[in-house]
Design a protein around this motif. Structure first.
Motif, mmCIF file in Angstrom:
data_model
loop_
_atom_site.group_PDB
_atom_site.id
_atom_site.type_symbol
_atom_site.label_atom_id
_atom_site.label_comp_id
_atom_site.label_asym_id
_atom_site.label_seq_id
_atom_site.Cartn_x
_atom_site.Cartn_y
_atom_site.Cartn_z
ATOM 1 N N LYS A 1 62.223 0.426 -35.804
ATOM 2 C CA LYS A 1 63.679 0.292 -35.724
ATOM 3 C C LYS A 1 64.387 1.095 -36.803
ATOM 4 O O LYS A 1 65.025 0.541 -37.700
ATOM 5 C CB LYS A 1 64.070 -1.179 -35.765
ATOM 6 C CG LYS A 1 63.619 -1.936 -34.543
ATOM 7 C CD LYS A 1 64.169 -3.332 -34.524
ATOM 8 C CE LYS A 1 63.636 -4.042 -33.288
ATOM 9 N NZ LYS A 1 64.144 -5.366 -33.143
ATOM 10 N N ASP A 2 64.216 2.396 -36.769
ATOM 11 C CA ASP A 2 64.894 3.335 -37.670
ATOM 12 C C ASP A 2 64.475 3.231 -39.134
ATOM 13 O O ASP A 2 65.217 3.632 -40.014
ATOM 14 C CB ASP A 2 66.413 3.196 -37.549
ATOM 15 C CG ASP A 2 66.901 3.466 -36.144
ATOM 16 O OD1 ASP A 2 66.338 4.371 -35.490
ATOM 17 O OD2 ASP A 2 67.829 2.770 -35.695
ATOM 18 N N VAL A 3 63.308 2.671 -39.402
ATOM 19 C CA VAL A 3 62.781 2.621 -40.761
ATOM 20 C C VAL A 3 61.523 3.476 -40.790
ATOM 21 O O VAL A 3 60.586 3.232 -40.035
ATOM 22 C CB VAL A 3 62.437 1.170 -41.192
ATOM 23 C CG1 VAL A 3 61.803 1.165 -42.569
ATOM 24 C CG2 VAL A 3 63.669 0.306 -41.169
ATOM 25 N N ALA A 4 61.510 4.479 -41.652
ATOM 26 C CA ALA A 4 60.344 5.349 -41.769
ATOM 27 C C ALA A 4 59.263 4.639 -42.578
ATOM 28 O O ALA A 4 59.450 4.321 -43.745
ATOM 29 C CB ALA A 4 60.728 6.654 -42.441
ATOM 30 N N VAL A 5 58.135 4.383 -41.933
ATOM 31 C CA VAL A 5 57.007 3.743 -42.607
ATOM 32 C C VAL A 5 56.194 4.831 -43.298
ATOM 33 O O VAL A 5 55.846 5.839 -42.686
ATOM 34 C CB VAL A 5 56.140 2.960 -41.595
ATOM 35 C CG1 VAL A 5 54.895 2.409 -42.259
ATOM 36 C CG2 VAL A 5 56.959 1.846 -40.969
ATOM 37 N N THR A 6 55.906 4.654 -44.593
ATOM 38 C CA THR A 6 55.214 5.682 -45.366
ATOM 39 C C THR A 6 53.720 5.434 -45.513
ATOM 40 O O THR A 6 53.032 6.209 -46.161
ATOM 41 C CB THR A 6 55.846 5.808 -46.773
ATOM 42 O OG1 THR A 6 55.798 4.535 -47.422
ATOM 43 C CG2 THR A 6 57.284 6.284 -46.678
ATOM 44 N N CYS A 7 53.206 4.381 -44.915
ATOM 45 C CA CYS A 7 51.770 4.080 -44.999
ATOM 46 C C CYS A 7 50.968 5.191 -44.330
ATOM 47 O O CYS A 7 51.388 5.761 -43.325
ATOM 48 C CB CYS A 7 51.455 2.765 -44.305
ATOM 49 S SG CYS A 7 52.373 1.363 -44.965
ATOM 50 N N LYS A 8 49.792 5.473 -44.923
ATOM 51 C CA LYS A 8 48.897 6.463 -44.335
ATOM 52 C C LYS A 8 47.473 6.153 -44.784
ATOM 53 O O LYS A 8 47.261 5.329 -45.674
ATOM 54 C CB LYS A 8 49.304 7.870 -44.755
ATOM 55 C CG LYS A 8 49.204 8.116 -46.255
ATOM 56 C CD LYS A 8 49.724 9.489 -46.603
ATOM 57 C CE LYS A 8 49.509 9.908 -48.017
ATOM 58 N NZ LYS A 8 49.756 9.047 -49.097
ATOM 59 N N LYS A 9 46.512 6.798 -44.156
ATOM 60 C CA LYS A 9 45.115 6.590 -44.523
ATOM 61 C C LYS A 9 44.938 6.906 -46.009
ATOM 62 O O LYS A 9 45.420 7.917 -46.501
ATOM 63 C CB LYS A 9 44.211 7.483 -43.675
ATOM 64 C CG LYS A 9 42.748 7.211 -43.906
ATOM 65 C CD LYS A 9 41.861 7.963 -42.955
ATOM 66 C CE LYS A 9 40.415 7.588 -43.222
ATOM 67 N NZ LYS A 9 39.529 8.067 -42.188
ATOM 68 N N GLY A 10 44.257 6.024 -46.692
ATOM 69 C CA GLY A 10 44.035 6.203 -48.121
ATOM 70 C C GLY A 10 44.998 5.399 -48.977
ATOM 71 O O GLY A 10 44.767 5.170 -50.146
#
Length: 146
Positions: free
Chosen positions: A3-12
């Protein structure tokens, strides 16, 4: 994107893997089966040490904060990780998720909370009508370690 929120999670990225979460017996059984198929072992002593810390103190522990399944910044049980793990999402800069840099720094992280995910998690727990508790304790019991 939630809902228009950029999630910054990524592998590692493993900041959330230092939180003390609750799981259900069903989740523990899925993890147990996945561990058997994939020859994944865990250290019961490590789980017991985590249980000796309060839910508040565990994330701050220098020696026992990380999830027992976190190896080299990767989750060994990612395909069957508990719902509590799946719902931890961040939208602050990735550097703020570095556990070694951020503990005690006073710098805040922004966690994304999705009402939809929270409602789904609550509905699943209600439908299962089973015990949930600290992951370390449930795993020790379900894996027949204690």
């Amino acid at each position: 994107m939630i809902k228009d929120v950029a999630v910054t999670c990524k592998k590692g990225c493993s900041f959330c893997c230092h939180m003390d979460i609750d799981i259900t017996s069903t989740e523990a059984q899925l993890i147990k089966e996945y561990m058997a198929v994939n020859a994944i072992g865990i250290d019961a002593g490590y789980l017991e040490a985590q249980l000796s810390l309060s839910k508040v103190d565990r994330p701050l522990s220098q020696t026992h904060s990380a999830c027992v399944f976190l190896k080299g910044e990767n989750c060994l049980i990612y395909p069957v990780r508990p719902i509590a793990c799946r719902k931890h999402l961040m939208n602050s800069a990735a550097v703020f998720c570095d556990q070694k840099l951020m503990v005690g720094s006073g710098v805040g992280k922004t966690q994304v909370l999705s009402p939809d995910i929270e409602a789904l998690h609550s509905a699943i727990e209600d439908a299962l009508k089973e015990e949930s508790g600290r992951m370390a304790g449930i795993l020790l019991r379900e894996l027949d370690i204690v």
